[in-house]
Design an enzyme around this catalytic site. Structure first.
Site, mmCIF file in Angstrom:
data_model
loop_
_atom_site.group_PDB
_atom_site.id
_atom_site.type_symbol
_atom_site.label_atom_id
_atom_site.label_comp_id
_atom_site.label_asym_id
_atom_site.label_seq_id
_atom_site.Cartn_x
_atom_site.Cartn_y
_atom_site.Cartn_z
ATOM 1 N N ARG A 47 0.852 -1.203 0.000
ATOM 2 C CA ARG A 47 0.000 0.000 0.000
ATOM 3 C C ARG A 47 0.882 1.246 0.000
ATOM 4 O O ARG A 47 1.206 1.790 1.063
ATOM 5 C CB ARG A 47 -0.924 -0.013 1.215
ATOM 6 C CG ARG A 47 -1.832 -1.242 1.282
ATOM 7 C CD ARG A 47 -2.683 -1.202 2.553
ATOM 8 N NE ARG A 47 -3.517 -2.376 2.675
ATOM 9 C CZ ARG A 47 -3.135 -3.523 3.247
ATOM 10 N NH1 ARG A 47 -1.896 -3.639 3.740
ATOM 11 N NH2 ARG A 47 -3.956 -4.554 3.328
ATOM 12 N N GLY A 133 15.220 -11.318 18.189
ATOM 13 C CA GLY A 133 15.362 -9.885 17.926
ATOM 14 C C GLY A 133 16.792 -9.396 17.909
ATOM 15 O O GLY A 133 17.628 -9.851 17.123
ATOM 16 N N GLY A 186 0.069 -3.657 23.836
ATOM 17 C CA GLY A 186 0.683 -3.845 22.532
ATOM 18 C C GLY A 186 1.672 -4.984 22.454
ATOM 19 O O GLY A 186 2.344 -5.161 21.428
ATOM 20 N N GLU A 189 -0.697 -9.519 19.671
ATOM 21 C CA GLU A 189 -1.441 -9.158 18.472
ATOM 22 C C GLU A 189 -2.935 -9.336 18.710
ATOM 23 O O GLU A 189 -3.361 -10.008 19.659
ATOM 24 C CB GLU A 189 -1.007 -10.045 17.299
ATOM 25 C CG GLU A 189 0.467 -9.980 16.972
ATOM 26 C CD GLU A 189 0.866 -8.696 16.271
ATOM 27 O OE1 GLU A 189 -0.040 -7.965 15.812
ATOM 28 O OE2 GLU A 189 2.074 -8.411 16.203
ATOM 29 N N ASP A 200 5.204 -19.575 17.128
ATOM 30 C CA ASP A 200 6.350 -18.683 16.964
ATOM 31 C C ASP A 200 7.593 -19.289 17.626
ATOM 32 O O ASP A 200 8.668 -19.356 17.018
ATOM 33 C CB ASP A 200 6.021 -17.323 17.587
ATOM 34 C CG ASP A 200 7.193 -16.363 17.581
ATOM 35 O OD1 ASP A 200 7.425 -15.719 16.548
ATOM 36 O OD2 ASP A 200 7.902 -16.273 18.612
ATOM 37 N N LYS A 204 11.331 -20.821 15.986
ATOM 38 C CA LYS A 204 12.649 -20.383 16.459
ATOM 39 C C LYS A 204 13.446 -21.562 17.007
ATOM 40 O O LYS A 204 14.660 -21.646 16.810
ATOM 41 C CB LYS A 204 12.471 -19.306 17.529
ATOM 42 C CG LYS A 204 11.847 -18.024 16.978
ATOM 43 C CD LYS A 204 11.459 -17.068 18.093
ATOM 44 C CE LYS A 204 10.825 -15.802 17.532
ATOM 45 N NZ LYS A 204 10.337 -14.900 18.614
ATOM 46 N N GLY A 306 10.292 -6.093 18.449
ATOM 47 C CA GLY A 306 10.200 -4.648 18.328
ATOM 48 C C GLY A 306 10.913 -4.153 17.096
ATOM 49 O O GLY A 306 11.857 -4.785 16.600
#
Length: 433
Positions: A47, A133, A186, A189, A200, A204, A306
């Site tokens: 988008r 991360g 936050g 999800e 998830d 990993k 993050g």
């Protein structure tokens, strides 16, 4: 300084936008570290109207066209998912472009195909950001510990579930309440399935096991159990044993019944003694504990998700890949020479904490102990809580195969004096009640 290396960025969401920012803000330093400037050749998004902050000439909806461009040297992928990303990355590799990816799901499902394509083309495939991360973890496993024999990798690799379990431990809240708080802040999800059901973490774990044990491991090889069934009562039982509950990814070398070396890879909630280094990892942080023959015990800790932390890992890979291209070399590729068998969960030896609501009458303890003995499972500790209708037997076993423990629990549930199995949970580490 030579000609710039040109980068195609696939995806520009939370992580991708931070990659763009860091490439701009640190352009001078990155050029000095690599030896040539790093420039964005284009950014593929779905988008374009949402990305008015990017130069119009960089934005495209044609990801395949961007990957195919002759002036692109490196492709950075932060879209996620399996297709069309797999096809895009295979095209990039076949075209002689090195790839940096944060796509744990794809790497855990079909990393072998990507590694083979990279090797055939003589280019790099790096993916530090796919696990934990910003924490430098995959490269130490692949390079720093390449001369050692890793025996076990155990860790907290999902920040959402760690936040939920940490809140349940700190406040006594139930799962739904803690999940609601995680969503509000936050950390979770709108659809938290991938996190709370362990998908998830399982992806990993597959990547970690593959690197640690030089064996191809896919997500389907990983035993997976989420945290949705963890109750406030489970947390209270753990506290009574001076334990906490964590969703753990556990990858370890094992021995089969025939004595051959194998690997076991599992993700599930477990009671962990508060003395264990992982027990104090709270909030949405990640931590991974590595055990190796020569190096001993190592722990890696930090922010596991993050935009900025993940972008940091991507930039680290990008610098490494860019340096290789400047030198005309290739970094460390896949090492899967060991090709060890992945042991089914039923053959893995574990320990259990079992809490049974039972009738308070003579002979119950002897019958329960007999049920464990029939399956060859020995009991480490046993205690009774309450009396009458509130009587509960709490048992912690020694190690036995998961199949034997599961059969024991099913048999106990069928006994007339057992009202229900109030809690059944695996135990890791040494527990002293």
């Amino acid at each position: 300084m030579g000609d710039a290396l040109r980068i195609a960025l696939l995806g520009c969401g939370v992580v991708g936008s931070q990659v763009v920012r860091l490439l701009d803000e640190q352009a001078g330093d990155l050029a000095a570290r690599v030896g040539v400037p790093l420039e964005l050749a284009g950014v593929a998004v779905r988008r374009p109207a949402r990305h008015t902050d990017l130069p119009a000439g960089l934005v495209t909806t044609d990801a395949a066209g961007l990957v195919a461009r002759g002036d692109v040297d490196i492709v950075v992928e932060v879209i996620g998912g399996i297709e069309p990303v797999r096809s895009l990355l295979l095209d990039a590799l076949a075209g002689g472009k090195s790839v940096v990816s944060a796509n744990k799901a794809l790497l855990a499902e079909d990393g072998a195909t990507l590694h083979d394509a990279a090797a055939k083309a003589g280019v790099d495939l790096y993916y530090e950001a796919a696990v934990a991360g910003a924490i430098p973890l995959l490269r130490p496993l692949r390079e720093s510990l390449a001369g050692d024999r890793i025996t076990r990798v155990i860790g907290i690799v999902n920040g959402t579930t760690n936040f939920i379990l940490s809140r349940m431990d700190a406040t006594g809240a139930g799962f739904d309440e803690a999940l609601g708080e995680a969503t509000e802040l936050g950390y979770a999800e709108a659809d938290p399935t991938a996190d709370v059901d362990g998908f998830d973490a399982a992806a990993k774990a597959a990547i970690l096991a593959g690197l640690a044990f030089h064996t191809r491991v896919t997500a389907s090889d990983v035993y997976r159990e989420g945290i949705g069934a963890v109750s406030a009562a489970d947390v209270a039982s753990a506290k009574a044993m001076n334990c906490t509950i964590k969703l753990l990814a556990i990858c370890e070398r094992t021995r089969g019944a025939d004595g051959t070396e194998q690997v076991a890879v599992r993700v599930h909630p477990a009671m962990l003694p508060r003395s264990h280094p992982l027990a104090g990892v709270g909030d949405a942080f990640n931590a991974v504990f590595v055990e190796a023959d020569a190096a001993g015990s190592l722990m890696f800790y930090g922010r596991g998700a993050g935009g900025a932390p993940t972008a940091s890992a991507i930039l680290g890979d990008l610098v490494a890949v860019a340096r290789n291209r400047v030198r005309g070399s290739r970094g460390t590729g896949e090492s899967s020479y060991a090709a060890l068998r992945v042991q089914p969960m039923g053959e893995v030896t574990t320990r259990y904490h079992v809490a049974l609501d039972v009738a308070d009458q003579p002979g119950v303890l002897a019958a329960v102990a007999g049920a464990f003995a029939e399956q060859g499972v020995s009991i480490q500790t046993v205690r009774q809580e309450g009396r009458g209708d509130a009587a509960t037997l709490v048992l912690v076993t020694h190690t036995a195969t998961d199949d034997a423990l599961s059969r024991t629990v099913r048999h106990l549930a069928d006994m007339p004096f057992v009202r229900r199995a109030a809690s059944v949970m695996r135990v890791e580490g040494t527990v002293n009640e």
